[in-house]
Design an enzyme around this catalytic site. Sequence first.
Site, PDB file in Angstrom:
ATOM      1  N   ASP A 126      19.410  54.630  26.789  1.00 37.19           N
ATOM      2  CA  ASP A 126      18.631  54.363  25.410  1.00 37.19           C
ATOM      3  C   ASP A 126      17.385  54.047  25.741  1.00 37.19           C
ATOM      4  O   ASP A 126      16.932  54.143  25.383  1.00 37.19           O
ATOM      5  CB  ASP A 126      19.222  53.591  24.895  1.00 37.19           C
ATOM      6  CG  ASP A 126      18.777  53.102  23.055  1.00 37.19           C
ATOM      7  OD1 ASP A 126      18.435  54.359  22.559  1.00 37.19           O
ATOM      8  OD2 ASP A 126      18.537  51.775  22.424  1.00 37.19           O
ATOM      9  N   CYS A 182      28.081  67.575   7.325  1.00 39.07           N
ATOM     10  CA  CYS A 182      28.062  67.083   6.501  1.00 39.07           C
ATOM     11  C   CYS A 182      28.057  67.246   5.080  1.00 39.07           C
ATOM     12  O   CYS A 182      28.090  67.530   3.975  1.00 39.07           O
ATOM     13  CB  CYS A 182      26.717  67.068   6.383  1.00 39.07           C
ATOM     14  SG  CYS A 182      26.382  65.657   7.572  1.00 39.07           S
ATOM     15  N   CYS A 188      23.693  59.740   2.024  1.00 37.88           N
ATOM     16  CA  CYS A 188      22.324  58.958   2.472  1.00 37.88           C
ATOM     17  C   CYS A 188      20.776  59.925   2.609  1.00 37.88           C
ATOM     18  O   CYS A 188      20.590  58.334   2.396  1.00 37.88           O
ATOM     19  CB  CYS A 188      22.813  59.638   4.216  1.00 37.88           C
ATOM     20  SG  CYS A 188      22.246  61.270   4.638  1.00 37.88           S
ATOM     21  N   CYS A 192      19.059  56.495   1.079  1.00 40.14           N
ATOM     22  CA  CYS A 192      18.132  55.978   1.867  1.00 40.14           C
ATOM     23  C   CYS A 192      17.232  55.050   0.495  1.00 40.14           C
ATOM     24  O   CYS A 192      16.184  56.163  -0.223  1.00 40.14           O
ATOM     25  CB  CYS A 192      17.343  56.476   2.838  1.00 40.14           C
ATOM     26  SG  CYS A 192      15.848  56.102   3.907  1.00 40.14           S
ATOM     27  N   CYS A 243      28.366  56.889   4.639  1.00 41.95           N
ATOM     28  CA  CYS A 243      28.695  58.325   4.268  1.00 41.95           C
ATOM     29  C   CYS A 243      29.960  58.176   4.805  1.00 41.95           C
ATOM     30  O   CYS A 243      30.685  57.464   5.020  1.00 41.95           O
ATOM     31  CB  CYS A 243      27.599  58.479   6.299  1.00 41.95           C
ATOM     32  SG  CYS A 243      28.882  59.355   6.912  1.00 41.95           S
TER      33      CYS A 243
HETATM   34 FE1  SF4 Z   1      25.821  63.797   6.246  1.00 38.95          FE
HETATM   35 FE2  SF4 Z   1      26.876  61.836   6.219  1.00 38.95          FE
HETATM   36 FE3  SF4 Z   1      24.527  61.987   5.156  1.00 38.95          FE
HETATM   37 FE4  SF4 Z   1      26.914  62.859   3.300  1.00 38.95          FE
HETATM   38  S1  SF4 Z   1      26.304  60.684   4.028  1.00 38.95           S
HETATM   39  S2  SF4 Z   1      25.142  64.106   4.314  1.00 38.95           S
HETATM   40  S3  SF4 Z   1      27.809  63.566   5.224  1.00 38.95           S
HETATM   41  S4  SF4 Z   1      25.047  61.869   7.503  1.00 38.95           S
HETATM   42 FE1  SF4 Z   2      18.359  55.015   6.657  1.00 40.41          FE
HETATM   43 FE2  SF4 Z   2      18.059  52.732   6.297  1.00 40.41          FE
HETATM   44 FE3  SF4 Z   2      16.011  53.683   7.835  1.00 40.41          FE
HETATM   45 FE4  SF4 Z   2      16.592  54.778   5.096  1.00 40.41          FE
HETATM   46  S1  SF4 Z   2      15.183  52.996   5.816  1.00 40.41           S
HETATM   47  S2  SF4 Z   2      16.691  56.258   6.814  1.00 40.41           S
HETATM   48  S3  SF4 Z   2      18.984  53.770   5.138  1.00 40.41           S
HETATM   49  S4  SF4 Z   2      17.958  53.047   8.394  1.00 40.41           S
END
Ligand code: SF4
Ligand code: SF4
Length: 339
Positions: A126, A182, A188, A192, A243
């Site tokens: 990393d 996906c 997601c 967000c 997800c």
């Molecule tokens: Fe892909 Fe998971 Fe996002 Fe759905 S929630 S688009 S499966 S990464």
């Molecule tokens: Fe993912 Fe949270 Fe970053 Fe949005 S703010 S991209 S939900 S880690």
Amino acid sequence: MTSLPTAHLLQLSQEVGFDLVGFARAEPIPPQTLLGWLESGCAADMDWMSTRAAERLDVSLLLPGAKTVIAFATNYYRDDPRAADSPIARYARGRDYHSTLRDKLKAYRKRFSEAYPGVKHYGSVDSGPLMEKVWAARAGLGYVGKNGCFITEPYGSWVLLSALILDAEVEAYAGGPAEDRCGHCRKCLMSCPTGALLGQGRVNARACLSYQTIENRHAEVPESFRVEMDNLIFGCDICQDVCPLNRHPVFTPNERFAPRAVAELGVMELAALTPEEYERLIPGTALGRARYDGLRRNAVYALGAAKQAEARSLLVKLCEDPSEQVRHAAEWALRHLDA
Ligand code: SF4
Ligand code: SF4
């Protein structure tokens, strides 16, 4: 030199406890993979992403004569009830994952060197200038989902990646990334809270709460993001939690990922953390990256975002804190309580 036997290399990785391993040819990465993201400003002020861009794109600059990249994935998922409400992202609740992975990689390299003394290698966990997700995809361990996370079939995205470059070939290489699962899902992107996901796995770090709570230690978090920090003070798991490919996580028995005492604390306790408690609870975890004041600043934002009325007297006290960023956060949180 003849090619190294992949079955033996796999066996070594199992012996040291990596969950997935794959092999990729050490061919250069198309520059646009990294440069497009950097040029768009999505890396915010994470300058280290661009300073060693040439090495990130060509691993033979890290290890002359590089032929192979071995990619490893380690499942870190835990669901310990005592940390169920922790405002800390899952990967950071236990011992610092860097040292956990570093120890594994060190053990692997030791075994590898004993078996193949003439082969040179370069390892990264990393922190080195290596694009771990690209190598893990090329090595067939999974693919980068729309949430920007690396998604594997057995463990979903609850994995940490590391890699080892060799100046020797192996018997067989993966055919490339696993199939993108996906499909039409956009969960997601819809979930967000700050709109940081740009599609096709691209993340705008400036808008991502992981960046804001961990890397943005100096400036204030923009107000439109602070209000989304309810119970979220170090990292963010929202786009992984929603997800569907993470619906069946596998619990890791690795005790190093078990939550430490700090993961049992609530936001209020973290906002009130004393320097002595910080010294007792934080060293050895990844939380030190946010530093004492950064962690408390985040916790104060989280109290404001939650409009937690019972935090009022603590917030009033923190308006007198020696740290300017904590003071400013407390003043904002008080105003937000009353808004
Ligand atoms: Fe892909 Fe998971 Fe996002 Fe759905 S929630 S688009 S499966 S990464
Ligand atoms: Fe993912 Fe949270 Fe970053 Fe949005 S703010 S991209 S939900 S880690």
